[in-house]
Enzyme design. Structure first.
Site, PDB file in Angstrom:
ATOM      1  N   LEU A  83       0.828  -1.215   0.000  1.00 62.44           N
ATOM      2  CA  LEU A  83       0.000   0.000   0.000  1.00 62.44           C
ATOM      3  C   LEU A  83       0.860   1.262   0.000  1.00 62.44           C
ATOM      4  CD1 LEU A  83      -2.607  -0.886   2.787  1.00 62.44           C
ATOM      5  CD2 LEU A  83      -3.075  -0.680   0.346  1.00 62.44           C
ATOM      6  N   SER A  84       2.165   1.121   0.284  1.00 58.76           N
ATOM      7  CA  SER A  84       3.006   2.292   0.523  1.00 58.76           C
ATOM      8  C   SER A  84       3.088   3.261  -0.658  1.00 58.76           C
ATOM      9  CB  SER A  84       4.410   1.862   0.959  1.00 58.76           C
ATOM     10  OG  SER A  84       4.335   1.219   2.205  1.00 58.76           O
TER      11      SER A  84
ATOM     12  N   THR B 269      11.327  -3.312   3.625  1.00 56.37           N
ATOM     13  CA  THR B 269      10.382  -4.289   4.165  1.00 56.37           C
ATOM     14  C   THR B 269      10.949  -5.696   4.030  1.00 56.37           C
ATOM     15  OG1 THR B 269       8.057  -4.949   4.193  1.00 56.37           O
ATOM     16  CG2 THR B 269       9.002  -4.472   2.034  1.00 56.37           C
TER      17      THR B 269
ATOM     18  N   LYS C 255      14.912  -6.130   6.337  1.00 56.51           N
ATOM     19  CA  LYS C 255      15.018  -5.153   7.429  1.00 56.51           C
ATOM     20  C   LYS C 255      16.299  -5.311   8.258  1.00 56.51           C
ATOM     21  CE  LYS C 255      10.169  -3.983   8.210  1.00 56.51           C
ATOM     22  NZ  LYS C 255       9.078  -3.948   9.190  1.00 56.51           N
TER      23      LYS C 255
ATOM     24  N   ASP D  62       8.583   1.756  12.810  1.00 59.07           N
ATOM     25  CA  ASP D  62       7.559   0.850  13.345  1.00 59.07           C
ATOM     26  C   ASP D  62       7.334   1.141  14.833  1.00 59.07           C
ATOM     27  OD1 ASP D  62       6.980  -0.569  11.043  1.00 59.07           O
ATOM     28  OD2 ASP D  62       8.448  -2.144  11.442  1.00 59.07           O
TER      29      ASP D  62
ATOM     30  N   GLY E  77      10.353  -9.341  13.800  1.00 63.00           N
ATOM     31  CA  GLY E  77      10.681  -7.922  13.768  1.00 63.00           C
ATOM     32  C   GLY E  77       9.573  -7.044  14.324  1.00 63.00           C
TER      33      GLY E  77
ATOM     34  N   ASN F 138       5.315 -16.853  22.204  1.00 53.65           N
ATOM     35  CA  ASN F 138       5.676 -17.193  20.818  1.00 53.65           C
ATOM     36  C   ASN F 138       5.610 -18.690  20.594  1.00 53.65           C
ATOM     37  OD1 ASN F 138       6.505 -16.262  18.223  1.00 53.65           O
ATOM     38  ND2 ASN F 138       8.464 -17.253  18.578  1.00 53.65           N
ATOM     39  N   ARG F 139       5.336 -19.059  19.347  1.00 51.99           N
ATOM     40  CA  ARG F 139       5.255 -20.478  18.965  1.00 51.99           C
ATOM     41  C   ARG F 139       6.539 -21.191  19.336  1.00 51.99           C
ATOM     42  NH1 ARG F 139       4.193 -21.258  12.695  1.00 51.99           N
ATOM     43  NH2 ARG F 139       6.187 -20.179  12.665  1.00 51.99           N
TER      44      ARG F 139
ATOM     45  N   GLU G 194      12.555 -20.513  21.689  1.00 57.15           N
ATOM     46  CA  GLU G 194      13.925 -20.023  21.450  1.00 57.15           C
ATOM     47  C   GLU G 194      13.921 -18.610  20.877  1.00 57.15           C
ATOM     48  OE1 GLU G 194      12.664 -22.864  20.206  1.00 57.15           O
ATOM     49  OE2 GLU G 194      13.602 -24.232  21.643  1.00 57.15           O
TER      50      GLU G 194
ATOM     51  N   GLY H 151      -4.471  -2.946  12.417  1.00 56.65           N
ATOM     52  CA  GLY H 151      -3.081  -2.733  12.010  1.00 56.65           C
ATOM     53  C   GLY H 151      -2.880  -1.631  10.981  1.00 56.65           C
TER      54      GLY H 151
HETATM   55  P1  NAP Z   1       8.389 -12.355  11.209  1.00 59.63           P
HETATM   56  O1  NAP Z   1       9.654 -11.664  11.542  1.00 59.63           O
HETATM   57  O2  NAP Z   1       8.346 -13.398  10.136  1.00 59.63           O
HETATM   58  O3  NAP Z   1       7.818 -13.009  12.589  1.00 59.63           O
HETATM   59  C1  NAP Z   1       6.601 -13.706  12.598  1.00 59.63           C
HETATM   60  C2  NAP Z   1       6.312 -14.218  14.013  1.00 59.63           C
HETATM   61  O4  NAP Z   1       5.017 -14.810  13.991  1.00 59.63           O
HETATM   62  C3  NAP Z   1       7.288 -15.281  14.501  1.00 59.63           C
HETATM   63  O5  NAP Z   1       7.549 -15.066  15.868  1.00 59.63           O
HETATM   64  C4  NAP Z   1       6.543 -16.592  14.261  1.00 59.63           C
HETATM   65  O6  NAP Z   1       6.810 -17.592  15.224  1.00 59.63           O
HETATM   66  C5  NAP Z   1       5.107 -16.169  14.465  1.00 59.63           C
HETATM   67  N1  NAP Z   1       4.182 -16.994  13.661  1.00 59.63           N
HETATM   68  C6  NAP Z   1       4.179 -17.105  12.309  1.00 59.63           C
HETATM   69  N2  NAP Z   1       3.179 -17.935  11.931  1.00 59.63           N
HETATM   70  C7  NAP Z   1       2.580 -18.374  13.074  1.00 59.63           C
HETATM   71  C8  NAP Z   1       1.496 -19.263  13.335  1.00 59.63           C
HETATM   72  N3  NAP Z   1       0.826 -19.864  12.340  1.00 59.63           N
HETATM   73  N4  NAP Z   1       1.143 -19.472  14.626  1.00 59.63           N
HETATM   74  C9  NAP Z   1       1.810 -18.849  15.648  1.00 59.63           C
HETATM   75  N5  NAP Z   1       2.848 -18.006  15.455  1.00 59.63           N
HETATM   76  C10 NAP Z   1       3.224 -17.766  14.178  1.00 59.63           C
HETATM   77  O7  NAP Z   1       7.255 -11.284  10.796  1.00 59.63           O
HETATM   78  P2  NAP Z   1       7.141  -9.759  11.278  1.00 59.63           P
HETATM   79  O8  NAP Z   1       7.899  -8.873  10.346  1.00 59.63           O
HETATM   80  O9  NAP Z   1       7.426  -9.704  12.727  1.00 59.63           O
HETATM   81  O10 NAP Z   1       5.578  -9.462  10.981  1.00 59.63           O
HETATM   82  C11 NAP Z   1       4.562 -10.099  11.719  1.00 59.63           C
HETATM   83  C12 NAP Z   1       3.192  -9.568  11.244  1.00 59.63           C
HETATM   84  O11 NAP Z   1       3.083  -8.183  11.567  1.00 59.63           O
HETATM   85  C13 NAP Z   1       2.974  -9.658   9.723  1.00 59.63           C
HETATM   86  O12 NAP Z   1       1.641 -10.019   9.472  1.00 59.63           O
HETATM   87  C14 NAP Z   1       3.236  -8.253   9.241  1.00 59.63           C
HETATM   88  O13 NAP Z   1       2.521  -7.934   8.050  1.00 59.63           O
HETATM   89  C15 NAP Z   1       2.707  -7.448  10.415  1.00 59.63           C
HETATM   90  N6  NAP Z   1       3.282  -6.100  10.518  1.00 59.63           N
HETATM   91  C16 NAP Z   1       2.426  -5.052  10.492  1.00 59.63           C
HETATM   92  C17 NAP Z   1       2.914  -3.765  10.616  1.00 59.63           C
HETATM   93  C18 NAP Z   1       1.943  -2.619  10.595  1.00 59.63           C
HETATM   94  O14 NAP Z   1       2.380  -1.477  10.391  1.00 59.63           O
HETATM   95  N7  NAP Z   1       0.668  -2.864  10.836  1.00 59.63           N
HETATM   96  C19 NAP Z   1       4.295  -3.547  10.751  1.00 59.63           C
HETATM   97  C20 NAP Z   1       5.164  -4.652  10.785  1.00 59.63           C
HETATM   98  C21 NAP Z   1       4.629  -5.927  10.663  1.00 59.63           C
HETATM   99  P3  NAP Z   1       8.186 -18.468  15.180  1.00 59.63           P
HETATM  100  O15 NAP Z   1       9.232 -17.588  15.796  1.00 59.63           O
HETATM  101  O16 NAP Z   1       7.862 -19.658  16.017  1.00 59.63           O
HETATM  102  O17 NAP Z   1       8.429 -18.771  13.730  1.00 59.63           O
END
Ligand code: NAP
Length: 291
Positions: free
Chosen positions: A20-21, A66, A70, A111, A138, A159-160, A163, A255
């Site tokens: 969307l950016s 993104t 990052k 963020d 992140g 968290n799932r 670690e 969000g």
């Molecule tokens: P990331 O670095 O890939 O981390 C994802 C996290 O979610 C990990 O801790 C992972 O657990 C956990 N996870 C993934 N699938 C799962 C499931 N099915 N059940 C339980 N836990 C699960 O991703 P991220 O960058 O942190 O982003 C996370 C979400 O936030 C995304 O949907 C992203 O679009 C959103 N976001 C939104 C904004 C905003 O401005 N609204 C900004 C940043 C991010 P494990 O460690 O066990 O793999």
């Protein structure tokens, strides 16, 4: 019109096509009559350092960064903001073009303020509260760091994989005075932790389209009405988790507002002007509805 005076910024990621950016930043440039453009810049994994050096060489004012770049982008930057250094993650690059010498590449993380501003705009003040953050990637790092900076007393990281939650705590290097504790526990403990908290943050992709029926909250368990919930998922903006919260009478924050506010902070870093937040919101809401 694009001409020799047009200033450029963009989005480095892989993929970037559905972001969307570009819509929200270009709408803000147009509304403020600025001769600037925001471009999608798809950069393959492994190519991020030459891409960032290319930004400087091509005279770009900066870029957003993104998934999945990052963290990888850090090695290509000259200076980091305190948030970016603490998180080890950058979502905004500013290029300072010195009159003499080579350009200076700054890394920021918007963020963190985007998340805290979205909470406050939604009516939740983090000072002296207890929070549960689900996820340890992140986005969760930005949430935990922002909450502790804003005076939150206690954060439980759920968290799932244990670690990764543990790594988050070690990496953030929280000072840890008596009133500021950080714990981690498995997903099974989510309900117990949430009942004792004021705020629940979903920082996982659970509920993201096309798996929009999924939620981190167990279907048969009553949702605590006293909780405020911020779901970082913004596609859809009205997630299943937020619906569960609203049905119980809890406060629910989507969000999209965080996305807009982190984008507005990036826009301000590049232009030095206050961002037209409502113009940015109006630009992305129709796109969200169509998707
Ligand atoms: P990331 O670095 O890939 O981390 C994802 C996290 O979610 C990990 O801790 C992972 O657990 C956990 N996870 C993934 N699938 C799962 C499931 N099915 N059940 C339980 N836990 C699960 O991703 P991220 O960058 O942190 O982003 C996370 C979400 O936030 C995304 O949907 C992203 O679009 C959103 N976001 C939104 C904004 C905003 O401005 N609204 C900004 C940043 C991010 P494990 O460690 O066990 O793999």
């Amino acid at each position: 019109m694009i001409d020799g005076e047009t200033r450029l910024v963009g989005l480095i990621g892989w993929p970037v096509a559905h972001s969307l950016s570009p819509a929200l930043h270009n709408a803000a440039f147009a509304a403020e009559a600025l001769n600037w453009r925001y471009l999608p810049l798809p950069v393959r994994p492994g190519e991020v350092a030459p891409a960032v050096r290319g930004l400087a060489a091509l005279g770009f004012r900066g870029a957003n960064v993104t998934v999945p770049h990052k963290r990888a982008v850090l090695e290509a930057l000259d200076v980091l903001s305190p948030e970016a250094a603490a998180l080890g993650a950058v979502n905004t690059i500013v290029v300072e073009h010195e009159t003499e010498g080579r350009p200076v590449l700054q890394g920021h993380n918007t963020d963190v303020p985007g998340f805290i501003e979205a909470l406050r705009a939604g009516g939740f003040e983090p000072q002296a509260t207890r929070a549960v953050v689900v996820g340890a990637g992140g986005a969760a790092r930005a949430a935990v760091y922002g909450l502790l900076q804003a005076g939150c007393h206690h954060v439980t990281i759920v968290n799932r994989s244990y670690e990764r939650a543990y790594d988050l705590i070690v990496d953030l290097d929280v000072p840890d005075p008596a009133e500021l504790e950080t714990e981690s526990c498995g997903l099974d403990n989510l309900v117990e932790a949430a009942y004792q908290a004021d705020l629940l943050v979903n920082a996982t992709p659970v509920g993201l389209w096309p798996q929009a029926e999924e939620t981190i909250w167990p279907a048969q368990t009553p949702f605590p009405a006293h909780l405020t919930v911020l779901d970082m998922v913004y596609h859809p903006n009205q997630t299943r988790l937020l619906q569960q919260a609203q049905r119980a009478g809890a406060r629910a924050i989507g969000g999209l507002d965080m996305l807009l506010r982190q984008g507005a902070r990036s826009w301000e870093l590049w232009t030095g002007r206050p961002a037209p937040l409502e113009v940015m919101r109006a630009a992305c809401e129709p796109i969200e509805k169509r998707r």
